[in-house]
Motif scaffolding. Structure first.
Motif, PDB file in Angstrom:
ATOM      1  N   TYR A 348      22.702  62.203 -26.680  1.00  0.00           N
ATOM      2  CA  TYR A 348      21.448  62.710 -27.236  1.00  0.00           C
ATOM      3  C   TYR A 348      20.247  61.984 -26.613  1.00  0.00           C
ATOM      4  N   HIS A 349      20.332  60.657 -26.544  1.00  0.00           N
ATOM      5  CA  HIS A 349      19.227  59.880 -25.977  1.00  0.00           C
ATOM      6  C   HIS A 349      19.072  60.158 -24.482  1.00  0.00           C
ATOM      7  N   MET A 350      20.188  60.302 -23.784  1.00  0.00           N
ATOM      8  CA  MET A 350      20.139  60.613 -22.362  1.00  0.00           C
ATOM      9  C   MET A 350      19.512  61.995 -22.138  1.00  0.00           C
ATOM     10  N   ALA A 351      19.821  62.949 -23.001  1.00  0.00           N
ATOM     11  CA  ALA A 351      19.256  64.296 -22.875  1.00  0.00           C
ATOM     12  C   ALA A 351      17.735  64.262 -22.964  1.00  0.00           C
ATOM     13  N   VAL A 352      17.198  63.445 -23.892  1.00  0.00           N
ATOM     14  CA  VAL A 352      15.737  63.346 -24.036  1.00  0.00           C
ATOM     15  C   VAL A 352      15.119  62.750 -22.776  1.00  0.00           C
ATOM     16  N   PHE A 382      21.995  68.890 -25.952  1.00  0.00           N
ATOM     17  CA  PHE A 382      20.617  69.321 -25.738  1.00  0.00           C
ATOM     18  C   PHE A 382      20.110  70.175 -26.911  1.00  0.00           C
ATOM     19  N   LYS A 383      20.990  70.963 -27.509  1.00  0.00           N
ATOM     20  CA  LYS A 383      20.580  71.751 -28.685  1.00  0.00           C
ATOM     21  C   LYS A 383      20.215  70.839 -29.849  1.00  0.00           C
ATOM     22  N   GLU A 384      20.975  69.742 -29.993  1.00  0.00           N
ATOM     23  CA  GLU A 384      20.731  68.836 -31.114  1.00  0.00           C
ATOM     24  C   GLU A 384      19.360  68.164 -31.018  1.00  0.00           C
ATOM     25  N   VAL A 385      18.813  68.050 -29.805  1.00  0.00           N
ATOM     26  CA  VAL A 385      17.482  67.435 -29.669  1.00  0.00           C
ATOM     27  C   VAL A 385      16.382  68.499 -29.632  1.00  0.00           C
ATOM     28  N   GLY A 386      16.739  69.757 -29.937  1.00  0.00           N
ATOM     29  CA  GLY A 386      15.724  70.799 -30.099  1.00  0.00           C
ATOM     30  C   GLY A 386      15.576  71.769 -28.957  1.00  0.00           C
ATOM     31  N   CYS A 387      16.504  71.805 -28.016  1.00  0.00           N
ATOM     32  CA  CYS A 387      16.383  72.678 -26.846  1.00  0.00           C
ATOM     33  C   CYS A 387      17.039  74.033 -27.088  1.00  0.00           C
ATOM     34  N   SER A 388      16.591  75.008 -26.349  1.00  0.00           N
ATOM     35  CA  SER A 388      17.276  76.292 -26.267  1.00  0.00           C
ATOM     36  C   SER A 388      17.935  76.372 -24.893  1.00  0.00           C
ATOM     37  N   ILE A 389      19.109  76.975 -24.829  1.00  0.00           N
ATOM     38  CA  ILE A 389      19.886  77.047 -23.589  1.00  0.00           C
ATOM     39  C   ILE A 389      19.660  78.411 -22.943  1.00  0.00           C
ATOM     40  N   ARG A 390      19.260  78.399 -21.677  1.00  0.00           N
ATOM     41  CA  ARG A 390      18.968  79.631 -20.943  1.00  0.00           C
ATOM     42  C   ARG A 390      19.674  79.620 -19.598  1.00  0.00           C
ATOM     43  N   GLU A 391      19.682  80.790 -18.958  1.00  0.00           N
ATOM     44  CA  GLU A 391      20.222  80.904 -17.605  1.00  0.00           C
ATOM     45  C   GLU A 391      19.088  80.809 -16.595  1.00  0.00           C
ATOM     46  N   LEU A 392      19.456  80.497 -15.350  1.00  0.00           N
ATOM     47  CA  LEU A 392      18.446  80.450 -14.297  1.00  0.00           C
ATOM     48  C   LEU A 392      17.917  81.862 -14.031  1.00  0.00           C
ATOM     49  N   THR A 393      16.609  81.956 -13.877  1.00  0.00           N
ATOM     50  CA  THR A 393      16.022  83.257 -13.539  1.00  0.00           C
ATOM     51  C   THR A 393      16.249  83.546 -12.052  1.00  0.00           C
ATOM     52  N   LYS A 394      16.045  84.797 -11.662  1.00  0.00           N
ATOM     53  CA  LYS A 394      16.257  85.173 -10.260  1.00  0.00           C
ATOM     54  C   LYS A 394      15.334  84.400  -9.323  1.00  0.00           C
ATOM     55  N   PRO A 395      14.024  84.287  -9.627  1.00  0.00           N
ATOM     56  CA  PRO A 395      13.175  83.480  -8.723  1.00  0.00           C
ATOM     57  C   PRO A 395      13.652  82.034  -8.614  1.00  0.00           C
TER      58      PRO A 395
END
Length: 434
Positions: A348-352, A382-395
């Motif tokens: 968790y700390h490393m993710a921040v 990463f979710k536990e520290v408040g992030c949303s998980i997404r995929e890479l966009t085409k650009p």
């Protein structure tokens, strides 16, 4: 014709006076014989009215004569009493009622079936009829109980009877009792936390850095000093990285970002390089404790193995380890270990810190390989520290010269306002019968 038996006088009894002669006659059977009734442990109100019933039973093929079964039933407003012949009485015993006629000195014997009474709660009978009418299937427990009553040993049948006597049926409770129970439950649960409060409490107990929920920008959510103390920060040396002389890091995640910062000659990146150096040391510490399955040697040995300053080693032990009691008798050595919860705290700390380096949009592919963890485990951190998980966009994956298939393996952890924390676990919905 009824059988007659003449009783003779006993000569020895003439001294006390002669006894009259009397005749014993066995009366023919009829459809309304006298009935003997008995009950064990049941008190029947004397005003209860009983109605007799008779049922003809078809005999087996070996018996030509039909048998008759008698039943006696009476009831009060709440209890029903049913008398039936016991099989052993009907098979091996015969009961008679004698009627004496003083005018003829004759005794007429009438065959009398003996019935044993049991009682039934009428509310249960009504409930069972409703259940039977709806076609409800018996549960496994009910089926085993029924089989035990029918074919079980005397000991098991006795045990089943005791369980039934001690069982509480809510349907028999009065309205006042159920109302009292409900009111007591409401009184005892009024101070219980709501789902939102419980979720906040669970989140507060998570081993993540302190969160600023009033932040207006992602860089205001977490404070670097809550992860890296000033004592640790001051002993992190990155001069060789600033000069681009050497890249001492086993982490591909860290090396890629050092190279990127080295290409930017417009300004110094001391703060980011120090964070990257600390991330590299955290990865080394995480892998070190994994090799020992959470058990750690003395701090001095860890410090030497990882080539870290004493302040950093002391910070790792203070935040991410717990002291265990030595199992050796007379030993005064302190044994430190990293529990699964503390191993998660490292992630968790490393993710921040990784979010701070990558402007709060992290590609976790390289970090996953550095730590040797499953993608699911790292995305959860990463979710536990408040992030949303997404995929890479085409650009994005086009600029990184990736194919679409390669981009599918790369996930982005994005921290944005408002924060998105995992929802607390809720109760599972009851399964419905198909």
């Amino acid at each position: 014709m009824p059988a007659e038996t003449k009783r003779k006088r006993d000569p020895s009894s003439e001294a006390n006076g002669p006894l009259p002669d009397y005749t014993i006659t066995i009366a023919p059977t009829n459809d309304f014989p006298p009935i003997l009734a008995s009950s064990h442990g049941i008190s029947i109100p004397p005003t209860t009215q009983f109605t007799p019933y008779i049922h003809t039973i078809n005999p087996p093929s070996k018996k030509s004569r039909k048998a008759e079964e008698f039943l006696l039933y009476g009831e009060t407003p709440s209890i029903g009493y049913e008398g039936r012949e016991m099989p052993e009485d009907a098979e091996y015993r015969r009961h008679y009622v004698g009627i004496f006629n003083p005018k003829t000195n004759g005794i007429e014997l009438h065959a009398a079936p003996k019935l044993h009474f049991g009682r039934m709660i009428k509310a249960h009978i009504k409930r069972d009829r409703l259940v039977d009418g709806k076609g409800v299937v018996m549960s496994n427990v009910d089926s085993r109980t029924a089989l035990g009553k029918e074919f079980g040993t005397k000991k098991s049948q006795k045990r089943l009877r005791e369980l039934e006597l001690n069982k509480i049926d809510v349907s028999d409770m009065g309205k006042n009792i159920t109302t009292s129970i409900v009111s007591q439950v409401e009184a005892n649960t009024k101070d219980m936390p709501t789902a939102v409060e419980l979720g906040n409490q669970i989140r507060a107990n998570k081993p993540i850095p302190k969160v600023n929920h009033d932040a207006n920008h992602p860089d205001e959510v977490y404070n670097l000093e809550d992860i890296i103390s000033s004592d640790e920060y001051n002993v992190i040396w990155v001069r060789e990285w600033e000069r681009g002389e050497e890249l001492k890091s086993k982490s591909s995640f860290v090396q890629a970002r050092i190279r990127k910062l080295a290409e930017d000659k417009s300004k110094k990146h001391t703060r980011l390089l120090k964070i990257l150096r600390y991330i590299s040391l955290m990865i080394d510490f995480y892998l070190f404790q994994q090799r020992g399955r959470g058990r750690l040697p003395a701090m001095d040995r860890v410090k030497k193995a990882l080539s870290v300053d004493h302040a950093i080693a002391e910070g790792f032990f203070r935040r991410y380890t717990e002291k265990n009691v030595s199992s050796e008798e007379g030993s005064d050595k302190d044994i430190y270990a990293v529990s699964p919860a503390l191993a998660n705290k490292i992630l968790y700390h490393m993710a921040v810190l990784c979010l701070m380096v990558d402007h709060y949009d992290v590609d976790i592919f390289q970090l996953k390989n550095d730590l040797g963890v499953q993608p699911k485990e790292l995305t959860l951190a990463f979710k536990e520290v408040g992030c949303s998980i997404r995929e890479l966009t085409k650009p994005q994956y086009t600029a990184m010269k990736m194919t679409k298939a390669e981009a599918m393996q790369h996930k982005r952890a994005v921290l944005k306002i408002p924060l998105e924390f995992p929802k607390p676990p809720s109760r599972r919905a009851k399964a419905t019968r198909r």
